[in-house]
Design an enzyme around this catalytic site. Structure first.
Site, short mmCIF file in Angstrom:
data_model
loop_
_atom_site.label_atom_id
_atom_site.label_comp_id
_atom_site.label_asym_id
_atom_site.label_seq_id
_atom_site.Cartn_x
_atom_site.Cartn_y
_atom_site.Cartn_z
N GLU A 273 39.92 40.59 33.64
CA GLU A 273 39.00 39.27 33.32
C GLU A 273 38.38 39.56 31.91
O GLU A 273 37.73 40.39 31.80
CB GLU A 273 37.94 39.47 34.59
CG GLU A 273 38.49 39.17 35.83
CD GLU A 273 38.60 37.82 36.36
OE1 GLU A 273 38.29 37.14 35.47
OE2 GLU A 273 39.14 37.44 37.58
ZN LIG Z 1 40.68 33.27 37.14
#
Ligand SMILES: [Zn+2]
Ligand SMILES: *[C@@H]1O[C@H](CO)[C@@H](O)[C@H](O)[C@H]1NC(C)=O
Length: 418
Positions: free
Chosen positions: A386
């Protein structure tokens, strides 16, 4: 006079048309909430599932602040609920449309100022990106083969293009990387674009080492219909563009035919942002990526599927086991050693902090993700980064920062797994 009236009329028409063209986020607020206890997390998840007017950016978890956007009509009401529940929160963006407008202006400004046909430190439409990929083939380093190919087509028939850098040589292992499974996560496509460019143009000795040792496969936009939609209609769109009875779109990262499909952390409602789809692998984009992963799996060491945002490296599995505990893979500790090296190198690049670990433990249970599927088909190092950002709208000046910290992580991990 008649002419002026005509012009005024035309102007109004254009405005009406323009407002229909794009979803406006005028007056939308972005709210961050602290949910320290498991009860708070459950409360916020219920809110998320019961109210379509709030759109979750970072799902409720005990490890980090949850984030969502809410429209101006429901803002006061949601604040009342949070206050009543005694949750700590603050408004991190007072007018979401302003951030979106600023981003668009900056993209246009950079585009007209840049001396390059394709500025690597800017965001690009799908068509511009695909054109650039085609043009990059000609820059392939000597004794390597570069190719643009399509792994399949999206729901609306858009090709899902891949780029590969390979070498004729027996026994070579490969890395697979993809981005923008979720349409609005633009920084992931910008980052993967920089990685491709760096390897193809052999940007430094680390790049040379990586292409000497491995074949590389990249899919910069897994969800091209959704990506196009974020550019043309709705900057905050997440799912694909499959039309159902009441709503559009499947959450592609809940649709993979992993062993846990359709269990934890999914919705079976068409209008939900985490709609898992009518069946496992029902979506064209997911079938294309699954087939490509299966084809490559026997000689692929790493599957690296990029999302944003949150500064995290997540590994399988996403779901709970029979005893309602987060399920770790058998080789969890071994994989974590490589991920740890990766995270340390990333953190050192710009003095940032990165969370790492089992996805279910770090965030919340999910199922049907790309990385769970890749792990199921025995790709050992299946990782979901992320990337950086405090929103899906990440200033373009952060693109080179994201590239550098992610690339350093890849270089550091390669040293462990070689
Ligand atoms: Zn995502
Ligand atoms: C999903 O995977 C399982 C196990 O590999 C397989 O038996 C099943 O046919 C797959 N389903 C689809 C729709 O591909």
């Amino acid at each position: 006079m008649e002419f002026l009236k005509f012009v005024a009329c035309l102007f109004v028409l254009i405005q009406v048309y323009a407002s229909e063209e794009r979803k406006s986020y005028a007056g939308y607020k972005v709210i961050q909430v602290l949910t320290p206890t498991e009860d708070d997390v459950i409360y916020l998840r219920q809110l998320m599932n019961s109210r379509l007017e709030i759109n979750f950016w970072k799902e409720p978890s005990a490890s980090d602040m949850s984030t969502f956007s809410v429209d101006p009509e429901n803002y006061e009401n949601i604040l009342k609920l949070l206050t009543k529940r005694n949750l700590f929160f603050y408004v991190s963006d007072d007018d979401l449309q302003l951030s979106i407008d600023n981003e668009r202006e900056e993209i246009e400004r950079l585009k007209s100022a840049s001396q390059y046909e394709f500025d690597l430190n800017n965001y690009h439409s799908l068509d511009d990106l695909y054109t650039w990929m085609d043009s990059l083939v000609a820059k392939c380093p000597k004794s390597f083969a570069c190719q643009v190919y399509s792994i399949g087509h999206s729901h609306l028939g858009t090709p899902i293009k891949a780029f590969k850098i390979t070498k004729e040589s027996p026994g070579r292992k490969s890395w697979y990387l993809d981005a923008t499974t979720h349409a609005r996560e633009w920084i992931s496509t910008a980052t993967i674009t920089n990685i491709i460019n760096h390897l193809v143009t052999v940007g430094d000795k680390d790049a040379q080492n990586l292409i000497d040792k491995y074949d590389w496969y990249f899919v910069p936009v897994v969800n091209p219909d959704g990506y196009r939609y974020t550019w043309e209609k709705d900057r905050m769109w997440r799912k694909n563009r499959h039309q159902f009875k009441t709503c559009y779109g499947v959450d592609l990262n809940r649709n993979f035919n992993s062993t846990n499909w359709g269990t934890d952390g999914v919705s079976n409602l068409e209008c939900s942002e985490t709609y898992r789809g009518p069946s496992a692998g029902s979506e064209a984009e997911v079938r294309a990526v699954s087939a490509e992963l299966r084809r490559l799996a026997p000689r692929t060491l790493v599957a690296y599927t990029m999302h944003s945002y949150g500064n995290m490296y997540l590994i399988p599995f996403g779901n709970l086991d029979k005893n309602k505990k987060c399920l770790r893979s058998k080789d969890h500790d071994e994989v974590m050693k490589a991920v740890e090296a990766m995270a340390v190198a990333t953190e050192a690049t710009h003095s940032t902090k990165w969370t790492r670990g089992n996805a279910c433990e770090v965030i919340y249970p999910t199922s049907g993700s790309t990385d769970d599927f890749a792990k199921d088909i025995s790709i050992k190092y299946s990782i979901c980064p992320e990337l950086r950002g405090r929103s899906f709208v990440v200033p373009s000046r952060e693109i080179p920062l994201s590239f550098k910290e992610i690339f350093n992580g890849i270089v550091a991990m390669e040293k462990i797994i070689k």
